[in-house]
Design a protein around this motif. Structure first.
Motif, short mmCIF file in Angstrom:
data_model
loop_
_atom_site.label_atom_id
_atom_site.label_comp_id
_atom_site.label_asym_id
_atom_site.label_seq_id
_atom_site.Cartn_x
_atom_site.Cartn_y
_atom_site.Cartn_z
N PRO A 73 42.07 30.72 40.09
CA PRO A 73 42.70 31.99 39.73
C PRO A 73 43.65 32.48 40.82
O PRO A 73 43.44 32.24 42.01
CB PRO A 73 41.50 32.95 39.59
N ASP A 103 43.95 36.28 31.91
CA ASP A 103 43.36 34.95 32.01
C ASP A 103 41.87 35.03 32.30
O ASP A 103 41.37 35.99 32.86
CB ASP A 103 44.06 34.12 33.09
N TRP A 105 38.68 32.61 33.86
CA TRP A 105 38.37 31.41 34.64
C TRP A 105 36.86 31.26 34.79
O TRP A 105 36.13 32.25 34.88
CB TRP A 105 39.01 31.48 36.02
N GLU A 116 40.22 26.91 33.56
CA GLU A 116 40.80 28.04 32.85
C GLU A 116 40.41 27.98 31.39
O GLU A 116 40.47 26.92 30.76
CB GLU A 116 42.32 28.07 33.00
N THR A 119 42.65 32.87 26.91
CA THR A 119 43.22 34.12 27.42
C THR A 119 43.04 35.24 26.41
O THR A 119 42.80 35.01 25.22
CB THR A 119 44.71 33.96 27.75
#
Length: 346
Positions: A73, A103, A105, A116, A119
């Motif tokens: 991140p 986002d 993570w 990841e 989103t």
């Protein structure tokens, strides 16, 4: 009398510990406190993406270096995190260039690999918790110019890697009971209810809240809990910390405890930081609508007034909690407190 007893922790190696910071996020897992990111002390705005682990048994801090530092991140603050299984999930926040992030993570504590995930809508200064097999997000700021705030409840499903909305807001219906869109608040879970106190929004002036709401995870409906009449409640504030208080026995209290936070009265030199604690609770078996606020007594090494700190429950020791960092008057902290919570049965 409900009490919080503070003990400031002096670690074995003070030279190895996180920098003073605010707007970080913390979780507790298997006897260890984890701290990720935030805004650290220094000239100008300095954001970080470091991950630290405090081992309560060894009384030591350790920085957890990612297995692949090129894939992790970005530096941020005002994000959130939860822990699930043996992994830490970090969502959202704000970068030093004022970019809002959406986002998500995952940090695997065994392999130290970041990955990841799906989103969502960018936001910062929201709040989060884990419920069953999901991460629940409330509120936050979703736009910079113009300033846009949210009272939405988002849910991320760990199994499907997908986002959904439990409550998207209903600004067109004036009869809807829901908290005003806001940021810098915190949520806790009490049974099938999420409970929210306080927070902030801005529309050219700063506005702070002293209201308390619950959201039913079954019916997806809000209920205002406080203030309902002329009752004593905490001063309106934001950036406070909150601790869940689950009922365990007959006569015990279910609810939450808040500590600290700050308030600005839109007049010069009126920024106020709080060092008080309040309990909102109802007896086990009673509805949260019967809950009331009461002042909590502080004992021991009481921290100075502050906001933007973190406070989490210990998963190995009932009644023990951990408070870290924060800020007051542009001074950031990296002090660590063991906090014992005692709520006598009624």
């Amino acid at each position: 009398m409900t009490t919080l007893t503070f003990r400031q922790v002096e670690t074995l190696d003070p030279s190895t510990q996180p920098l003073p910071r605010q707007g970080h996020a913390s979780v507790f897992h298997k006897g260890c406190l984890y701290v990720f990111g935030g805004r650290v002390q220094g000239s100008g705005r300095i954001y970080v993406n470091d991950l630290w682990k405090y081992d309560t048994a060894q009384n030591r801090w350790e920085e957890l270096i990612a297995a692949d530092p090129s894939h992790m991140p970005r530096k941020r603050h005002n994000h959130s995190c939860v822990v699930e299984m043996n992994a830490i999930y970090v969502f959202g926040g704000q970068t030093v260039s004022d970019e809002y992030l959406g986002d998500l993570w995952r940090f695997d504590l065994d392999t130290r690999q970041w990955s990841e995930l799906a989103t969502s809508q960018p936001r910062h200064s929201h709040s989060a918790l884990k419920h069953e097999r999901s991460m629940v997000i409330f509120g936050g700021r979703t736009g910079l110019k113009p300033a846009v705030y949210s009272n939405e409840i988002l849910v991320y499903d760990f199994d499907s890697n997908a986002w959904d909305s439990l409550y998207a807001g209903d600004d067109q219906n004036p009869t809807t009971v829901a908290p005003h869109p806001r940021s810098y608040t915190s949520i806790v879970q009490c049974g099938q209810y999420l409970v929210v106190f306080g927070g902030y929004w801005w529309n050219g002036k700063e506005h702070y809240f002293d209201d308390t709401f619950s959201f039913c995870l079954n019916s997806h409906e809000w209920v205002k809990l406080s203030p309902l009449r002329d009752e004593r409640v905490p001063h309106r504030r934001n950036r406070h910390s909150v601790l869940s208080l689950p009922a365990t026995d007959v006569g015990s209290m279910s609810g939450m405890i808040i500590f600290g936070g700050n308030y600005y009265g839109n007049r010069r030199a009126t920024d106020k930081f709080f060092g008080d604690a309040w309990l909102f609770g109802s007896l086990m078996g009673e509805s949260l609508t019967s809950g009331r606020w009461s002042k909590v007594t502080l004992l021991g090494d009481i921290p100075c007034p502050r906001g933007h700190h973190t406070w989490v429950n210990d998963d190995q020791d009932t009644g023990r909690t951990w408070m870290f960092g924060g800020e007051a008057n542009r001074q950031r902290f990296n002090d660590l407190y063991e906090v014992r919570v005692e709520v006598p049965a009624v």
